[in-house]
Scaffold this active site. Structure first.
Site, short mmCIF file in Angstrom:
data_model
loop_
_atom_site.label_atom_id
_atom_site.label_comp_id
_atom_site.label_asym_id
_atom_site.label_seq_id
_atom_site.Cartn_x
_atom_site.Cartn_y
_atom_site.Cartn_z
CE LYS B 27 4.26 1.26 -5.91
NZ LYS B 27 4.18 1.86 -4.55
CB SER B 102 0.54 3.29 -4.36
OG SER B 102 1.87 3.15 -3.88
CB SER B 126 2.40 2.33 -0.86
OG SER B 126 1.60 3.47 -1.08
#
Lengths: 92, 421
Positions: B27, B102, B126
């Site tokens: 990420k 996310s 997330s």
């Protein structure tokens, strides 16, 4: 309709505190949304006072000199620097 | 598949180890030395970290090959990966739907086979939300199990880095690599040291007691509920038993979560001042004027919304009303979970109360988007570990089942989740 009404002036005030410029359209949209969102936060009024049970302890280390980023590396992402320092706008 | 990665750059592992031969998507809020790390924000389009996050050092030492920096909601603020300044990410498991967020790029990379496993971060769901929406496995570790050094902070007291993978065992193996204490993150604890989570993915749920919090099931879509109960029936057929439990504090969890997360964000994101990093601006003026102009330009709408609401919640006259009450609610949620977990080995719920949203559907109504996090945020408030594992489908769309364990009970939730594969 929202009970917790928020007007444009309040949005501008909090934006100034947070140092974020907003355009007029953003101020209007946020004023409307904030009323609705703060209404949802109002339900926290019903929460009783709760005894915290955290078992927190300090985590300390020896205060000794260690290697750290060198100056050039630390400045690498700055839009502007001068003589090994960050360069920012004047404070006042 | 485009939109999955923000930066596609390979970083080779530097020794042989348990992840030799494995490819990993990371990420884009996790610092990678020499490879730009944007947090999905225009503020950090050019930012190249001078050091690696601890989890990146551990990946390299384990022999993993990093294949790219995965797309994400800007600074982790969103549940759909649509607030990214680099455009949305696709859902390889459900065309036309969001991948969740996310950590949507991380989940999509795994679902599309562009990486064997991935790292995401979970502040209020997330990792688990995109795992559920993309039909993969995701783990939110106990707070303190994984070092956050080098993670660009959004809400420190809530967030943990966690693995995403096609199988429970693969996710557990990645967790084994990244967990354990780190002197550079004083909130890490000793429990993850020399862990062996992977070996607990043996599917043995004989005698397992499952608590089902009614509040986390009642609000879910019908198709999601049906899929959830089918999965519970599967666990029962393997020797587990379930009972319903009630968590009265839960109805306040979303409000408490957003007040705390936004408050922490308003403080954490103050560092983006255009001086140490950030886009240059030709705006003339004093510090405050230039600072405000840089932040108008560098931050997207959702980030501004959260910084402003967080600033509001912490401002004079409102601190007692919002922030202090949210901390009370957090302690209450934790007590409720502790009580429920005294009577059950694990708790189970649908990970998300709905199937993946249609692309673009949720952007206009931020409050509705926040409410969709109802099942995931309580876990972060309580600092507990949780896993999302594919439970089946409703109308062809993936549904995830969430299993929640006691503090550092990772082995237990991994074992239970593996029984559904």
């Amino acid at each position: 309709m929202s009970d917790q009404s928020v007007d444009g002036e309040e949005v501008r005030h909090v934006a100034a505190l947070a140092r974020v410029d907003l355009d007029e359209a953003e101020v209007e949209a946020f004023a409307e949304q904030f009323g609705e969102i703060l209404d949802a936060f109002e339900t926290l009024d019903e929460v009783p006072e709760v005894e915290r049970e955290d078992d927190l302890e300090n985590v300390m280390r020896e205060d000794e000199v260690r290697e750290s980023l060198d100056r050039e590396e630390a400045l690498r992402n700055a839009p502007e620097s001068e003589d090994g320092y960050f360069k920012g706008p004047s404070v006042s | 598949m485009s939109g999955i990665f923000i930066t596609e750059e390979h970083i080779e592992g530097d020794s042989e180890g348990p992840l030799s031969g494995a490819t990993v998507a990371v990420k884009d809020n996790i610092s990678t030395e020499g490879v730009r790390t944007t947090c999905g924000s225009a503020m950090l389009t050019e930012y190249v970290p001078p050091y690696d996050a601890t989890v990146i050092e551990r990946l390299k030492a384990a022999g993993a090959e990093i294949v790219g920096k995965a797309n994400m909601d800007e600074f982790g603020m969103g549940s759909t990966t649509e607030t990214s300044a680099f455009g949305p990410a696709p859902n390889p498991a459900a065309e036309g739907r969001v991948p969740g967020g996310s950590s949507g790029g991380s989940a999509a990379a795994v679902a599309a086979g562009e990486a064997d496993v991935a790292l995401g971060t979970d502040t209020g769901g997330s990792v688990r939300n995109p795992a559920a929406f993309c039909g993969v496995v995701g783990i939110k570790p106990t707070y303190g199990l994984v070092s956050r050094y080098g993670l660009i902070a959004y809400a420190n007291s809530l967030e943990q880095i966690g693995p995403l993978a096609p199988t429970v065992e693969d996710a557990a193996r990645l967790l084994d690599v990244i967990s354990g204490p780190d002197e550079r993150d004083a909130t890490t604890r000793a429990e993850g040291k020399n862990s062996d989570y992977a070996s607990s993915a043996d599917g043995d749920v004989e005698g397992l007691s499952i608590g089902v919090p009614t509040e986390l099931v009642e609000g879910a879509d019908e198709g999601v509920r049906e899929t959830f109960w089918d999965a519970i029936a599967t666990l029962e057929s393997r020797g587990a038993s379930y009972h319903e439990v009630s968590l009265p504090s839960i109805e306040h969890a979303v409000a408490a979560y957003y007040v705390i997360a936004m408050s922490e964000a308003s403080s954490n994101l103050a560092r983006f001042d255009g001086v140490r990093y950030g886009p240059a601006t030709d705006r003339e003026g004093d510090w405050n004027e230039v600072f405000s102009a840089v932040r108008e330009r560098g931050f997207g709408e959702e980030v501004k919304r959260r910084i402003l609401l967080g600033t509001y919640a912490l401002s004079a006259g409102y601190h007692e009303k919002y922030y202090k009450k949210a901390q009370d609610a957090r302690a209450w949620v934790k007590q409720d979970f502790d009580d429920a977990l005294a009577e059950a080995d694990v708790l189970a719920s649908p990970t998300m109360p709905v199937p993946p949203f249609e692309a673009g559907e949720s952007l206009e109504d931020p409050l509705q988007m926040y409410l969709s996090d109802a099942n995931t945020v309580p876990v972060n408030l309580a600092n507990l570990p949780a896993i999302s594992v594919p439970a089946g489908e409703t109308d062809g769309l993936p549904v995830g089942l969430q299993l929640i364990g006691p503090e550092f009970g990772e082995r237990r939730i991994i074992r239970a989740a593996s029984a559904l594969e």
